[in-house]
Design an enzyme around this catalytic site. Structure first.
Site, short mmCIF file in Angstrom:
data_model
loop_
_atom_site.label_atom_id
_atom_site.label_comp_id
_atom_site.label_asym_id
_atom_site.label_seq_id
_atom_site.Cartn_x
_atom_site.Cartn_y
_atom_site.Cartn_z
N GLU A 173 1.78 -6.55 2.56
CA GLU A 173 1.30 -6.76 1.24
C GLU A 173 2.42 -7.22 0.19
O GLU A 173 3.60 -6.61 0.42
CB GLU A 173 0.39 -5.70 0.85
CG GLU A 173 1.18 -4.42 0.32
CD GLU A 173 0.26 -3.26 -0.33
OE1 GLU A 173 -0.90 -3.32 0.03
OE2 GLU A 173 0.71 -2.64 -0.97
N TYR A 219 -2.44 -9.93 -6.56
CA TYR A 219 -2.04 -8.89 -5.19
C TYR A 219 -2.65 -9.68 -3.69
O TYR A 219 -3.64 -10.70 -3.87
CB TYR A 219 -3.20 -7.72 -5.09
CG TYR A 219 -3.03 -7.12 -3.90
CD1 TYR A 219 -2.20 -5.82 -3.77
CD2 TYR A 219 -4.05 -7.18 -2.87
CE1 TYR A 219 -2.25 -5.27 -2.48
CE2 TYR A 219 -4.19 -6.51 -1.82
CZ TYR A 219 -3.03 -5.67 -1.42
OH TYR A 219 -3.20 -4.87 -0.39
#
Length: 381
Positions: free
Chosen positions: A189, A101
């Site tokens: 993101e 991530y």
């Protein structure tokens, strides 16, 4: 403003980030045709402004075009967190060796963009943040200097031990930060950032939230807005030039000025109530804005009372009063209205309201407390 995954991926591609793109379908037949063109297995992903799509059944793997048609048909029209799926992204399925991530968010505490990266990426990153926060590395970016190459490489070492993958990830991070800044984003993101069995690093999902205050100077980003995914009340407010945020309470608030609106909601809470919304009609309101504000608030069945809190500086209180009277003639308003106004043309406003059968208060505390008690009484009946 939120944008869809396929639009976020386009922002990444524009920066040179390796992204398996795919195409968007609105019917099962389109999904089948796209899968046939792509060849091989594909992933069908619901395009809605909601997280947790995979757990909700909005992400499915299809190994053949016929299977893509079937699974797209199951996803299109489904509800995910109250939002209907009108589009699906058909993207090539990737062999995944690992998931990570990476994300950037504007952080009020540090007054800077803050990176968050974790080698424990994927669908459970929110759970990781709660149960294993030490697995997430954070780094604040000094806005004076921007995000520097050595910082990107430092973060990349938290994701991978392989030097080649570290270098690839560092370049992706630098490009993601540039996309974040150029889009005027408040959040950007990639989840997950994957490695393949061959060792390549790719972004296979992306999310951007855009700061609404940036949109006036970024028309190309504004053009990405999908109003079909926005609540109807928010669309109405935007079209009317109002600032509106839906909340969970039952006291509908119509206020002029963001500061006064925040103070009003605080006071509603202080007297034991719950605000149903933040609604700022602005500093130079005309009667039509008030009419539109009441149309929006009365569309919320949870609202038990409507509270006007107007402090007339630039705003003329007689304009607000005329708006209230006009709205009562045009809209069937079945809940009581509490009005507090003071300031510019106050005497005229009070007379306009009195002639229409309304009483206007001048004390803010008195008005808010009265509205909260009326909402509680309506809730008990």
């Amino acid at each position: 403003m939120n944008i869809h995954e396929y639009q976020a991926k386009e922002l990444l591609v524009a920066q040179g980030i390796p992204v398996p793109m795919g195409e968007v379908a609105t019917t099962p037949e389109e999904a089948e045709a796209i899968a046939r063109r792509l060849g091989g297995a594909v992933v069908i992903k619901a395009q809605v402004h909601a997280g947790g799509r995979g757990k909700a059944g909005g992400v499915k793997l299809a190994r053949t075009p016929e299977e893509a048609k079937e699974k797209a048909g199951a996803i299109l029209g489904m509800q995910i967190k109250g939002l209907t799926v009108h589009k699906v992204l058909i993207a090539p399925a990737e062999d995944i060796a690992s998931e990570a991530y990476v994300g950037i968010i504007l952080d009020r505490a540090s007054k800077a963009p803050v990176w968050m990266v974790s080698a424990a990426g994927g669908v459970d990153i929110e759970e990781v943040a709660v149960t294993d926060p030490e697995k997430i590395t954070k780094l604040a970016v000094d806005p004076r200097f921007g995000f520097l190459p050595h910082q990107a490489y430092l973060l990349a070492t938290k994701l991978y031990s392989d030097v080649k993958q570290q270098r690839a990830a560092a370049q992706i991070l630098l490009k993601l930060y540039r996309a974040f800044v150029e889009a005027g984003a408040s959040l950007a993101e990639i989840n997950p950032l994957i490695t393949t069995p061959a060792g390549d690093v790719k972004a296979i999902d992306a999310k951007f939230n855009i700061d609404d205050n940036e949109l006036f100077r970024k028309p190309e980003i504004e053009a990405l807005r999908d109003e079909s995914s926005d609540p109807e009340a928010e669309v109405m407010a935007r079209d009317a030039g109002l600032t509106f945020i839906k909340l969970d309470g039952n006291v509908g608030c119509v206020v002029n000025g963001a500061g006064l609106a925040m103070a009003t909601m605080d006071l509603v809470k202080y007297y034991g109530g719950e605000p149903a919304n933040f609604l700022d009609i602005g500093g130079s309101s005309n009667p039509e804005k008030v009419v539109n504000a009441l149309r929006i608030i009365t569309g919320d069945p949870a609202v038990k009372v409507i509270l006007f809190n107007i402090f007339g500086g630039i705003t003329r209180t007689d304009d607000v009063a005329n708006g209230i009277v006009t709205a009562m003639k045009q809209i069937d308003i079945s809940v009581p209205i509490v009005i507090r106004l003071t300031g510019t043309n106050e005497e005229i406003a009070v007379k306009i309201l009195a002639d229409a059968g309304f009483t206007a208060l001048t004390d803010m505390d008195e008005a808010v407390e009265k509205a909260v008690q009326m909402a509680k009484g309506a809730g008990a009946s």
